[in-house]
Design an enzyme around this catalytic site. Structure first.
Site, PDB file in Angstrom:
ATOM      1  N   ASP A   1       0.859  -1.181   0.000  1.00 48.98           N
ATOM      2  CA  ASP A   1       0.000   0.000   0.000  1.00 48.98           C
ATOM      3  C   ASP A   1       0.904   1.244   0.000  1.00 48.98           C
ATOM      4  O   ASP A   1       1.766   1.387   0.878  1.00 48.98           O
ATOM      5  CB  ASP A   1      -0.892  -0.022   1.244  1.00 48.98           C
ATOM      6  CG  ASP A   1      -1.674   1.273   1.359  1.00 48.98           C
ATOM      7  OD1 ASP A   1      -2.563   1.498   0.530  1.00 48.98           O
ATOM      8  OD2 ASP A   1      -1.359   2.080   2.251  1.00 48.98           O
ATOM      9  N   GLY A   2       0.696   2.103  -0.967  1.00 52.99           N
ATOM     10  CA  GLY A   2       1.595   3.243  -1.149  1.00 52.99           C
ATOM     11  C   GLY A   2       1.533   4.259  -0.024  1.00 52.99           C
ATOM     12  O   GLY A   2       2.544   4.893   0.298  1.00 52.99           O
TER      13      GLY A   2
ATOM     14  N   ASP B   1      -0.658   9.618  -6.238  1.00 56.84           N
ATOM     15  CA  ASP B   1      -1.551   9.634  -7.409  1.00 56.84           C
ATOM     16  C   ASP B   1      -2.463   8.404  -7.406  1.00 56.84           C
ATOM     17  O   ASP B   1      -2.364   7.531  -8.269  1.00 56.84           O
ATOM     18  CB  ASP B   1      -0.664   9.658  -8.673  1.00 56.84           C
ATOM     19  CG  ASP B   1      -1.482   9.650  -9.957  1.00 56.84           C
ATOM     20  OD1 ASP B   1      -2.642  10.121  -9.938  1.00 56.84           O
ATOM     21  OD2 ASP B   1      -0.944   9.180 -10.993  1.00 56.84           O
TER      22      ASP B   1
HETATM   23  N1  SAM Z   1       1.076   7.414 -11.179  1.00 56.98           N
HETATM   24  C1  SAM Z   1       0.809   6.740 -12.439  1.00 56.98           C
HETATM   25  C2  SAM Z   1       1.221   7.647 -13.569  1.00 56.98           C
HETATM   26  O1  SAM Z   1       1.128   8.880 -13.418  1.00 56.98           O
HETATM   27  O2  SAM Z   1       1.670   7.160 -14.611  1.00 56.98           O
HETATM   28  C3  SAM Z   1      -0.634   6.343 -12.566  1.00 56.98           C
HETATM   29  C4  SAM Z   1      -1.179   5.646 -11.362  1.00 56.98           C
HETATM   30  S1  SAM Z   1      -2.850   5.174 -11.450  1.00 56.98           S
HETATM   31  C5  SAM Z   1      -3.707   6.668 -11.415  1.00 56.98           C
HETATM   32  C6  SAM Z   1      -3.089   4.551  -9.830  1.00 56.98           C
HETATM   33  C7  SAM Z   1      -2.388   3.244  -9.553  1.00 56.98           C
HETATM   34  O3  SAM Z   1      -2.466   2.977  -8.150  1.00 56.98           O
HETATM   35  C8  SAM Z   1      -3.026   2.034 -10.232  1.00 56.98           C
HETATM   36  O4  SAM Z   1      -2.049   1.353 -10.983  1.00 56.98           O
HETATM   37  C9  SAM Z   1      -3.497   1.149  -9.051  1.00 56.98           C
HETATM   38  O5  SAM Z   1      -3.340  -0.235  -9.306  1.00 56.98           O
HETATM   39  C10 SAM Z   1      -2.574   1.586  -7.956  1.00 56.98           C
HETATM   40  N2  SAM Z   1      -3.078   1.401  -6.584  1.00 56.98           N
HETATM   41  C11 SAM Z   1      -4.376   1.414  -6.150  1.00 56.98           C
HETATM   42  N3  SAM Z   1      -4.416   1.327  -4.812  1.00 56.98           N
HETATM   43  C12 SAM Z   1      -3.126   1.293  -4.379  1.00 56.98           C
HETATM   44  C13 SAM Z   1      -2.513   1.276  -3.117  1.00 56.98           C
HETATM   45  N4  SAM Z   1      -3.250   1.241  -1.984  1.00 56.98           N
HETATM   46  N5  SAM Z   1      -1.163   1.270  -3.032  1.00 56.98           N
HETATM   47  C14 SAM Z   1      -0.407   1.298  -4.160  1.00 56.98           C
HETATM   48  N6  SAM Z   1      -0.928   1.326  -5.416  1.00 56.98           N
HETATM   49  C15 SAM Z   1      -2.275   1.325  -5.519  1.00 56.98           C
END
Ligand code: SAM
Length: 279
Positions: free
Chosen positions: A145-146, A166
């Site tokens: 989880d980010g 993001d």
């Molecule tokens: N930042 C990327 C870009 O600008 O190229 C796009 C990211 S996209 C909007 C969001 C990403 O967050 C998705 O790939 C999704 O799988 C991932 N994600 C969703 N929940 C997350 C979490 N709790 N922790 C990490 N990644 C997550």
């Protein structure tokens, strides 16, 4: 369950704003020599093919980065140059824009030996692709989880910090969670620069994020918002960025960049910038 895949949206108008702001923050911060710890909390899969079935299905890049690419010779703001150089690099020799870098690839392009990059991605296939892309580079990929992962890593070893947050905002509580994480991260690293992207929706859900940020102890939070002049009836009608502790002069330089592409011949949108929370 995670269902969002950025391949459907890569290179849209929101990515232009987000990656334009990221490239500007990186190049301004790198005017100083000291190392930067970079974190990308929601990384996606790093590289996108704009000819893929997913990209063609929505055609969002056609209304975003492809318009900027076509207008590139007439852009006045100097700060689009590093952004365009990155795109040229990914599409070297083809004259066309087929490959679009996601946020980890933008970070990686600017990375110096004194900087470090840690990226988080939870989606199984996205994180597998991301790890494959990063395998030869000095990048730490964490399938965690980010938001929680970021807090565990702070404060960083490097003297400076740049974080991109993001999320896909698939879960309504993401808005409040982002604000809470931002407040906690700032307590651990007050001089850090934090970039947060959010969608502007007809439902108005993004107001929760901004209100929750106002309730934290955070100071110096810049807010940049673009609104489409011909928005869809429902869904995403604009895109926003919060920038905590922007480098000095960042606001006027981002404003010049966005004004340059806001006209009807490029992205056809309006841009507003101001302090959500002043110093
Ligand atoms: N930042 C990327 C870009 O600008 O190229 C796009 C990211 S996209 C909007 C969001 C990403 O967050 C998705 O790939 C999704 O799988 C991932 N994600 C969703 N929940 C997350 C979490 N709790 N922790 C990490 N990644 C997550």
């Amino acid at each position: 369950m995670l269902s969002y895949l950025h391949a459907f949206h890569a290179g849209n108008f929101a990515d232009v704003q987000k990656h334009g702001a990221l490239a500007l923050a990186l190049s301004m911060m790198q005017a100083k020599k000291s190392g930067i710890a970079c974190f990308d909390t929601h990384a996606g899969s790093a590289i996108y093919d704009l000819r893929s079935e997913r990209a063609r299905k929505t055609g969002e890049a056609d209304e975003g980065v492809q318009k900027l690419w076509s207008a590139r010779d007439g852009l006045g703001a100097e700060d689009w140059k590093p952004f365009l150089d990155v795109l040229e690099g990914f599409n070297a020799g083809t004259g066309k824009l087929s490959v679009y870098p996601g946020s980890p690839a933008w970070f990686q392009h600017f990375l110096r030996p004194s900087d470090a990059l840690t990226v988080f991605e939870l989606h199984p296939s996205e994180s597998e692709q991301l790890s494959g892309w990063a395998s030869e580079a000095p990048i730490r990929v964490l399938r965690q989880d980010g938001l929680a992962g970021l807090l565990k890593q702070l404060p960083p070893k490097q003297p400076r910090l740049l974080t991109l947050i993001d999320p896909s905002y698939e879960i309504k509580s993401d808005y409040a969670d982002v604000a809470e994480t931002l407040g906690k991260a700032w307590q651990k690293c007050r001089h850090g620069v934090y970039l947060v992207w959010y969608p502007i929706l007809t439902s108005g859900l993004q107001a929760q994020l901004k209100e929750a940020v106002r309730r934290t102890d955070l100071r110096k939070v810049l807010c940049s918002e673009v609104h489409l002049r011909h928005p869809p009836e429902r869904g995403m009608v604009g895109s926003g960025m919060l920038v905590v502790n922007p480098p000095w002069g960042f606001d006027s330089r981002l404003s010049a960049m966005m004004s340059d592409v806001a006209g009807p011949e490029v992205l056809n949108m309006t841009h507003d910038i101001g302090w959500l929370v002043p110093e």
